[in-house]
Design an enzyme around this catalytic site. Sequence first.
Site, mmCIF file in Angstrom:
data_model
loop_
_atom_site.group_PDB
_atom_site.id
_atom_site.type_symbol
_atom_site.label_atom_id
_atom_site.label_comp_id
_atom_site.label_asym_id
_atom_site.label_seq_id
_atom_site.Cartn_x
_atom_site.Cartn_y
_atom_site.Cartn_z
ATOM 1 N N HIS A 1 0.805 -0.970 -0.032
ATOM 2 C CA HIS A 1 0.013 -0.147 -0.040
ATOM 3 C C HIS A 1 0.788 1.134 0.060
ATOM 4 O O HIS A 1 1.300 1.628 1.006
ATOM 5 C CB HIS A 1 -0.914 0.027 1.198
ATOM 6 C CG HIS A 1 -1.630 1.188 1.424
ATOM 7 N ND1 HIS A 1 -3.237 1.177 1.170
ATOM 8 C CD2 HIS A 1 -1.541 2.362 2.007
ATOM 9 C CE1 HIS A 1 -3.695 2.392 1.270
ATOM 10 N NE2 HIS A 1 -2.762 3.224 1.834
ATOM 11 N N GLU B 1 0.915 -1.809 4.501
ATOM 12 C CA GLU B 1 1.315 -0.330 4.564
ATOM 13 C C GLU B 1 2.785 -0.133 5.345
ATOM 14 O O GLU B 1 2.704 -0.699 6.527
ATOM 15 C CB GLU B 1 0.444 0.594 4.875
ATOM 16 C CG GLU B 1 1.088 1.908 4.775
ATOM 17 C CD GLU B 1 0.020 2.968 4.927
ATOM 18 O OE1 GLU B 1 0.107 3.892 4.365
ATOM 19 O OE2 GLU B 1 -0.779 2.932 6.318
ATOM 20 N N ASP C 1 -2.001 -10.289 0.592
ATOM 21 C CA ASP C 1 -1.206 -9.263 -0.066
ATOM 22 C C ASP C 1 -2.135 -8.329 -0.936
ATOM 23 O O ASP C 1 -2.156 -8.665 -2.122
ATOM 24 C CB ASP C 1 -0.132 -9.917 -0.902
ATOM 25 C CG ASP C 1 0.981 -9.161 -1.581
ATOM 26 O OD1 ASP C 1 1.031 -8.183 -1.151
ATOM 27 O OD2 ASP C 1 1.748 -9.674 -2.364
#
Length: 509
Positions: free
Chosen positions: A415, A472, A463
């Site tokens: 992310h 993230e 994932d």
Amino acid sequence: MSLGFMALKWAIWFMVIAHWIKPVRPLSTNSAQSLPKNRSDSYTVALHKALLFFNAQKSGKLPKDNGVPWRGDSGLLDGSKLKDVKGGLVGGYYDSGENTKFHFPLAFSMTMLSWSMIEYPHKYHAINDVKVGGAYENSKVPDDFSCWERPEDMDYPRPVQTSYAGPELAGEMAAALASASIVFNDNPTYSKKLIKGAEALFAFARDPQKRRPYSRGNPLIEPYYNSTGYYDEYLWGATWLYYATGNVKYFMLATNPGIAKNAMTLRWSKKTSILSWDNKIPSSLMLLTRVKMLYTPVKSSENILSEYQKLTGFSMCSYLKPFHLFNWSKGGLIQLNDGGPHSLQYVANAAFLANLFADYLNATGSKGWFCGTKFFTVATLRDFASSQIDYILGRNPLKLSYVVGYSNKYPNHVHHRAASIPSNGQKYSCKEGYKWRDSMKPNPNTIEGAMIGGPDRFDQFDDDRRIRGSAEPTLAGNAGLVAALVSLTSGGGGNGVDKNFLFSKLPPP
Ligand SMILES: *[C@@H]1O[C@H](CO)[C@@H](O)[C@H](O)[C@H]1NC(C)=O
Ligand SMILES: *[C@@H]1O[C@H](CO)[C@@H](O)[C@H](O)[C@H]1NC(C)=O
Ligand SMILES: *[C@@H]1O[C@H](CO)[C@@H](O)[C@H](O)[C@H]1NC(C)=O
Ligand SMILES: *[C@@H]1O[C@H](CO)[C@@H](O)[C@H](O)[C@H]1NC(C)=O
């Protein structure tokens, strides 16, 4: 406090950062394709990568050889609408997968990096290439959270927050500048400047008129980096200022029973064990325990230092599986936030503290410490630290490294705006960018060294780029990882801590 001072503050701040992390080049890819047999080697490889993540997060005008080919200049107009700031907000670091510069976790990250450099300067010297030295949620207006754009292409307003209160932000920044002043010991002029900034910030933090939590009610901050209290920053800031200046007034503050009581309960709780950007009690207690163990403490404070040492020892016990003060996943990961988001940042911090405490013990010639009536050796702590870092690096049921670019299996839907959008000269608008966030394809850019949020409490991980809590990376997470890895590597002519560097501003015991 005038805006003029704020401007100076930012200027000092970005100077610190600019001096700090020089471009780190990735190691040759060969050495990184598989987990090396030699643990210490594997930690060194991971350390190089973990440092590289900070290069990927840089804002402003980038140095020529930044080590991250898919990143370019960005945020060059940050703060340009504020007359008094005069370009002082250009630069710094993006916090995570968003393009926001949050100063609270950034300051924490910098303090952690400084701390690791002060404990293990010889190890940093031994590493090649590393020189020691906002937005509204659900907004209708385009902004950093409602857009998905590379930082290089940002075309939405970038609101700047100026703090007129906020003891935790000022206290954390005081800690960051104070710790940096020790790192920069060999440059007395610069070091003094940092101390001056740290003392001014700490005075601001202690000002009774300014004791409003910095994040409370601020829609640009509260949903992301809410601070739950500021007494831990008092302990942390005062501790670092004592080490930076040798001034006993800061030591008296850091050992003041009233402040200690407000910060915790003077009894063990999860708060005395779980170090994070929002809770610096464990790290403050560790540093004050260091005074007790390795320096001659001020007589009048001996009792409270003994309490701090007991609490620190107990926190170390709490990391050991048999005591079951925390849950553990089947795959062997300690559950410090009970399966909540960003699990690994807490684990990396705990690994650092454990190995550091083992080094403190060893430095006093001690073989271990007591948990109740049971004696544990330093090896127990080192095993805890390496088991947790090994888990992060791939020794887990999924055989997946949670550090991108490490080993041959790692997440590739991180992310992260810049990593997920091709860097091919084509600009995607605020909303066009979402096709990249939502794409099932792997990121076009590998964000080397980024430690992502982490698995759930069942060792499972999706994932999936849309899930921030697991996919993230953050500055604070990587800073803890760097500290743990430095602590675990060998090299530079000694595995333990540098006993004296931290005490260099204190009178000889
Ligand atoms: C492992 O690597 C470290 C760092 O390169 C080195 O100092 C150490 O001797 C190596 N140990 C073994 C057993 O090869
Ligand atoms: C922020 O922390 C305070 C104090 O713990 C709490 O009262 C508040 O609800 C928190 N805000 C959010 C958005 O979680
Ligand atoms: C462990 O997990 C269980 C189930 O989620 C929970 O009820 C319990 O409080 C947790 N224990 C600790 C020590 O956190
Ligand atoms: C532990 O202490 C001994 C004796 O001072 C020293 O030789 C050794 O290198 C230390 N080990 C570590 C890992 O710091």
